[in-house]
Design a protein around this motif. Structure first.
Motif, PDB file in Angstrom:
ATOM      1  N   UNK A 170      37.799  51.197  44.605  1.00  0.00           N
ATOM      2  CA  UNK A 170      38.852  52.197  44.556  1.00  0.00           C
ATOM      3  C   UNK A 170      38.201  53.564  44.665  1.00  0.00           C
ATOM      4  N   UNK A 171      38.677  54.365  45.602  1.00  0.00           N
ATOM      5  CA  UNK A 171      38.057  55.654  45.891  1.00  0.00           C
ATOM      6  C   UNK A 171      39.037  56.786  45.634  1.00  0.00           C
ATOM      7  N   UNK A 183      36.520  45.208  38.263  1.00  0.00           N
ATOM      8  CA  UNK A 183      35.829  44.098  37.608  1.00  0.00           C
ATOM      9  C   UNK A 183      36.411  42.762  38.055  1.00  0.00           C
ATOM     10  N   UNK A 184      35.516  41.794  38.255  1.00  0.00           N
ATOM     11  CA  UNK A 184      35.955  40.444  38.590  1.00  0.00           C
ATOM     12  C   UNK A 184      36.524  40.308  39.978  1.00  0.00           C
ATOM     13  N   UNK A 185      36.168  41.222  40.885  1.00  0.00           N
ATOM     14  CA  UNK A 185      36.754  41.182  42.225  1.00  0.00           C
ATOM     15  C   UNK A 185      35.794  40.650  43.282  1.00  0.00           C
ATOM     16  N   UNK A 216      42.783  44.284  50.360  1.00  0.00           N
ATOM     17  CA  UNK A 216      43.461  45.001  49.274  1.00  0.00           C
ATOM     18  C   UNK A 216      44.582  45.881  49.802  1.00  0.00           C
ATOM     19  N   UNK A 217      45.660  45.999  49.018  1.00  0.00           N
ATOM     20  CA  UNK A 217      46.796  46.837  49.399  1.00  0.00           C
ATOM     21  C   UNK A 217      47.372  47.496  48.146  1.00  0.00           C
ATOM     22  N   UNK A 218      47.445  48.832  48.182  1.00  0.00           N
ATOM     23  CA  UNK A 218      47.970  49.594  47.058  1.00  0.00           C
ATOM     24  C   UNK A 218      49.494  49.540  47.083  1.00  0.00           C
ATOM     25  N   UNK A 219      50.103  49.424  45.915  1.00  0.00           N
ATOM     26  CA  UNK A 219      51.564  49.370  45.830  1.00  0.00           C
ATOM     27  C   UNK A 219      52.169  50.720  46.206  1.00  0.00           C
ATOM     28  N   UNK A 220      53.423  50.722  46.683  1.00  0.00           N
ATOM     29  CA  UNK A 220      54.057  51.992  47.093  1.00  0.00           C
ATOM     30  C   UNK A 220      54.134  53.022  45.972  1.00  0.00           C
ATOM     31  N   UNK A 221      54.234  52.569  44.713  1.00  0.00           N
ATOM     32  CA  UNK A 221      54.283  53.537  43.613  1.00  0.00           C
ATOM     33  C   UNK A 221      52.891  53.980  43.179  1.00  0.00           C
ATOM     34  N   UNK A 222      51.859  53.410  43.780  1.00  0.00           N
ATOM     35  CA  UNK A 222      50.495  53.817  43.482  1.00  0.00           C
ATOM     36  C   UNK A 222      49.939  53.288  42.189  1.00  0.00           C
ATOM     37  N   UNK A 223      50.672  52.430  41.499  1.00  0.00           N
ATOM     38  CA  UNK A 223      50.231  51.981  40.182  1.00  0.00           C
ATOM     39  C   UNK A 223      49.311  50.769  40.234  1.00  0.00           C
ATOM     40  N   UNK A 224      49.430  49.946  41.261  1.00  0.00           N
ATOM     41  CA  UNK A 224      48.702  48.680  41.301  1.00  0.00           C
ATOM     42  C   UNK A 224      48.045  48.487  42.660  1.00  0.00           C
ATOM     43  N   UNK A 225      47.056  47.616  42.684  1.00  0.00           N
ATOM     44  CA  UNK A 225      46.453  47.198  43.941  1.00  0.00           C
ATOM     45  C   UNK A 225      46.380  45.677  43.933  1.00  0.00           C
ATOM     46  N   UNK A 226      46.877  45.072  44.976  1.00  0.00           N
ATOM     47  CA  UNK A 226      46.813  43.617  45.111  1.00  0.00           C
ATOM     48  C   UNK A 226      45.687  43.274  46.072  1.00  0.00           C
ATOM     49  N   UNK A 227      45.132  42.082  45.910  1.00  0.00           N
ATOM     50  CA  UNK A 227      44.064  41.630  46.800  1.00  0.00           C
ATOM     51  C   UNK A 227      44.006  40.114  46.755  1.00  0.00           C
ATOM     52  N   UNK A 256      44.309  52.512  38.827  1.00  0.00           N
ATOM     53  CA  UNK A 256      43.480  53.570  38.247  1.00  0.00           C
ATOM     54  C   UNK A 256      42.115  53.059  37.809  1.00  0.00           C
ATOM     55  N   UNK A 257      41.847  51.758  38.071  1.00  0.00           N
ATOM     56  CA  UNK A 257      40.544  51.196  37.724  1.00  0.00           C
ATOM     57  C   UNK A 257      40.361  50.898  36.261  1.00  0.00           C
ATOM     58  N   UNK A 258      41.448  50.902  35.493  1.00  0.00           N
ATOM     59  CA  UNK A 258      41.340  50.748  34.044  1.00  0.00           C
ATOM     60  C   UNK A 258      41.180  49.309  33.580  1.00  0.00           C
ATOM     61  N   UNK A 259      41.309  48.355  34.477  1.00  0.00           N
ATOM     62  CA  UNK A 259      41.198  46.967  34.050  1.00  0.00           C
ATOM     63  C   UNK A 259      40.859  46.044  35.193  1.00  0.00           C
ATOM     64  N   UNK A 260      40.486  44.832  34.828  1.00  0.00           N
ATOM     65  CA  UNK A 260      40.140  43.829  35.830  1.00  0.00           C
ATOM     66  C   UNK A 260      41.404  43.272  36.476  1.00  0.00           C
ATOM     67  N   UNK A 261      41.225  42.668  37.633  1.00  0.00           N
ATOM     68  CA  UNK A 261      42.342  42.034  38.296  1.00  0.00           C
ATOM     69  C   UNK A 261      42.765  40.765  37.583  1.00  0.00           C
ATOM     70  N   UNK A 262      44.044  40.466  37.669  1.00  0.00           N
ATOM     71  CA  UNK A 262      44.546  39.215  37.105  1.00  0.00           C
ATOM     72  C   UNK A 262      45.137  38.372  38.220  1.00  0.00           C
ATOM     73  N   UNK A 263      44.962  37.078  38.081  1.00  0.00           N
ATOM     74  CA  UNK A 263      45.471  36.163  39.094  1.00  0.00           C
ATOM     75  C   UNK A 263      46.979  36.075  38.972  1.00  0.00           C
ATOM     76  N   UNK A 264      47.651  36.360  40.068  1.00  0.00           N
ATOM     77  CA  UNK A 264      49.107  36.358  40.048  1.00  0.00           C
ATOM     78  C   UNK A 264      49.662  35.011  40.460  1.00  0.00           C
ATOM     79  N   UNK A 265      49.012  34.373  41.422  1.00  0.00           N
ATOM     80  CA  UNK A 265      49.482  33.088  41.933  1.00  0.00           C
ATOM     81  C   UNK A 265      48.294  32.164  42.120  1.00  0.00           C
ATOM     82  N   UNK A 266      48.533  30.887  41.933  1.00  0.00           N
ATOM     83  CA  UNK A 266      47.473  29.901  42.068  1.00  0.00           C
ATOM     84  C   UNK A 266      47.968  28.737  42.914  1.00  0.00           C
TER      85      UNK A 266
END
Length: 701
Positions: free
Chosen positions: A124-125, A136-138, A144-155, A167-177
């Protein structure tokens, strides 16, 4: 300097190495543009020099007209070339991406945050501060694609979709498996990426609270194996390849709630429309998806309800041959839909079924559409591509009608890439009252192509003829250098497209490039004239071009010494020519050729030849294997052993058939090489080897 005899290794021209090192003079040129929502800035990628393969991220501030380097992969401890996850390598292969560093990125609305994958990690730049953080954990992340509201990034990571705070404040979480090993979430399947131009598998909702995500199950797709014969210790790589007539991946689309991961499947008649072509989720509009039938004669736009997944048909397209997938369309506009369809003798941009493009325009792509205008590319001359803007007052050309142009645009900013026969591609940025040029660091070629344009044969095929730069008083052997098939043109008014052909001509040839039936840019059934037969119509166009060139340039060319070379479809055409018309073609080099269309993928092959179970004759009459016994002329076959698009089995099966028929030929296997040939030494020496082959054999004719 000419290459002669078998001394090509010692007698090395500077051009093949320069062409390879500059990746055909593309390195250092700006690319991959993004416009911020307020129109104040443009982001783009560009390497630092003409031989630098590592892309950097830049920002052009339109308020100050200043460019600024935002992110340099080398300063981040990676060059982005060697340590790529397999999924990212596959994505780049589908896109024919041979550069490294940052090759794609996602930006938030105001341009303050950019997400990109580098060496398999999500970064994230902050574009203002120039700081970069790693999520972390990526490790292994891509797309990667940033959400339209700028709050999240999916990958995408492995087979699954992940989401992290932007904002880089936490690691990614798995949304779907995936519920089994053959299932993946959020990635495009092979035919979507290779043939439909859909390289993504998920889309954010406008408010950033949901995602539309593909679920792809390849359980029924045939498993093929790509081996590395040069290294027997390496285990063969398994791929799922949907060859013509066999099962495709099963593709679903699900609406996923970001907060809890609850999914709702989007429902449509998948048996009738198995291909998911595109997905759109526009502001203040329902989720929309474009689906296509297996025979490609029908395509629909569906709108889906978020809560239930139920869909309604809003646009229906049909064609007795096939419905072409055209970049950028269908698309919503005002209260209706923009489509690009066959319309009489041309291909038109339609608004709710009524043409808004010019009557003489062949529309190539839809660039953008806002409330007041539509920007698109089109041709009136197939060798020229221009950018046009439509408003209620009429059409306006945004480019100069002399070369090949493309664009990126929104309501305030227009970026135009434009080149011609007298200049390299230049990039300009305009907005009301301002005009900027983005600098290019690309190398200037050592010569200018000497190209004459003609229309040849009864079909008036657009044909380029290239003679050596210097005078030559002897009749020259003719070397045809076509692609010749669907979805690609060689005869365009763009200087750099002819550099390799000019260098070959300078070795003592008249080089001829002809675009026959099936190639883009012309109406009146031009593309569709090859339906059912990918062999004879395209071959006849080359025969006609050869005959006319001999008439146009008597005494300057020798029609008794004719070679032909090509790659991919062009390789198929080269082998076809030397086997079916040895009276006219005296030597051929076929690179990565399709030799049996039953070994090529479903979406491309069935569009032109139909299903092999219902139209088997089309496959029989276009196969090179049945012509093996007819080879009487020198033929060199070249193939990358790591090719997962046109697999090496094509060349190996043809070679086996030729050997069984007692027909001598040459085979050049390329270890660790895919359908592209990005390796510098390979790209250079392939040119040298081919010239040596033709000089030897055409001088013996």
């Amino acid at each position: 300097m000419r290459v002669s005899g078998t001394t090509f290794v010692a007698v090395v021209s500077s051009f093949p190495r320069q062409n390879a090192r500059t990746q055909r003079f593309t390195l250092g040129a700006p690319r991959n543009f993004a416009i911020t929502s307020d129109g104040s800035s443009v982001l783009f990628l560009r390497s630092a020099g003409p031989e630098d393969p590592v892309n950097l991220l830049w920002k052009l501030d339109l308020e100050t007209s200043q460019e600024r380097l935002v992110a340099d992969p080398r300063l981040l401890g990676a060059d982005g070339i060697e340590q790529l996850p397999e999924a990212e390598r596959a994505r780049r292969e589908r896109l024919r991406e041979s550069a490294g560093g940052i090759t794609s990125y996602s930006v938030n609305a105001d341009g303050s945050l950019v997400a990109f994958s580098l060496a398999g990690e999500l970064m994230l730049c902050d574009t203002s501060a120039g700081t970069v953080s790693v999520v972390d954990g990526s490790t292994g992340a891509f797309d990667p694609r940033i959400s339209p509201d700028g709050a999240s990034v999916a990958f995408v990571l492995g087979q699954n979709l992940h989401v992290a705070p932007a904002d880089g404040s936490g690691a990614g979480r798995q949304l779907l498996m995936g519920d089994k090993s053959t299932v993946s979430w959020g990635s495009a399947e092979f035919v979507a990426a290779e043939e439909m131009r859909r390289t993504r598998g998920y889309w954010w909702s406008p408010d950033g609270t949901k995602l539309a995500v593909t679920r792809v199950d390849v359980a029924d797709v045939a498993k093929w194996h790509i081996s590395a014969p040069n290294n027997p210790a390496v285990e063969p790589r398994s791929i799922r390849y949907p060859a013509a007539g066999t099962a495709n991946a099963h593709v679903e689309l699900h609406i996923v709630e970001l907060d809890g991961g609850t999914t709702t499947e989007v429902c449509w008649e998948k048996d009738t429309f198995p291909y998911l072509v595109d997905v759109m989720w526009d502001d203040n509009a329902p989720l929309a998806l474009v689906v296509q039938s297996r025979d490609q004669r029908s395509m629909c736009v569906l709108e889906a309800a978020d809560e239930t997944g139920d869909t309604d048909v809003v646009v229906e397209l049909s064609d007795p041959e096939w419905v072409e997938i055209v970049p950028g369309s269908p698309r919503r506009w005002r209260n209706g839909w923009l489509t690009i369809e066959e319309n009489g003798s041309t291909r038109a941009l339609l608004y709710d079924g009524e043409p808004i493009s010019g009557a003489d325009q062949w529309v190539r792509s839809l660039i953008s559409a806002d409330e007041s205008s539509v920007v698109f590319t089109a041709s009136t001359d197939p060798t020229v591509v221009d950018v046009y803007r439509y408003t209620d007052t009429g059409l306006e050309a945004l480019s100069n009608k002399s070369g090949v142009a493309n664009a990126i645009a929104d309501s305030t900013v227009t970026i135009i890439e434009q080149g011609g026969m007298d200049r390299a591609t230049a990039v300009t940025v305009s907005r009301p009252g301002q005009f900027e040029t983005i600098k290019s660091f690309a190398a200037e070629p050592p010569f200018r192509p000497n190209v004459a344009f003609h229309e040849t044969g009864p079909l008036r095929c657009h044909t380029a003829v290239i003679f050596p730069s210097g005078e030559d008083n002897q009749p020259l052997p003719i070397l045809l250098d076509p692609y010749g098939g669907p979805h690609a043109q060689r005869v365009m008014k763009a200087r750099n497209a002819y550099l390799a052909s000019q260098w070959i001509a300078d070795q003592g040839f008249c080089v001829v490039i002809a675009d026959g039936p099936g190639t883009p840019g012309r109406g009146a059934g031009w593309e569709r004239s090859i339906r059912g037969d990918l062999a004879e119509p395209v071959l006849q166009a080359q025969v006609d071009a050869l005959a006319d060139v001999a008439k146009i340039y008597p005494g300057r060319v020798d029609p008794n010494r004719v070679g032909i070379r090509g790659w991919s479809f062009g390789g198929y055409l080269a082998a076809l020519a030397v086997m079916r018309r040895p009276d006219l073609f005296h030597a051929a080099v076929a690179g990565a050729p399709v030799t049996d269309w039953k070994l090529y993928d479903t979406h491309y092959t069935e569009r032109y030849l139909g299903h092999p179970e219902t139209e088997p004759g089309n496959y029989d009459q276009t196969s090179l294997l049945k012509n093996a016994k007819d080879l009487r002329r020198p033929l060199m076959l070249i193939h990358g052993l790591a090719d997962d698009n046109v697999v090496a089995a094509h060349t190996l099966q043809l070679s086996s058939a030729l050997l069984s028929a007692g027909r001598p030929h040459e085979v050049l296997p390329l270890s660790d090489t895919t359908h592209m040939t990005p390796q510098e030494e390979i790209a250079e020496n392939l040119l040298l080897l081919q010239v040596d082959f033709f000089l030897r054999h055409l001088n013996e004719t």
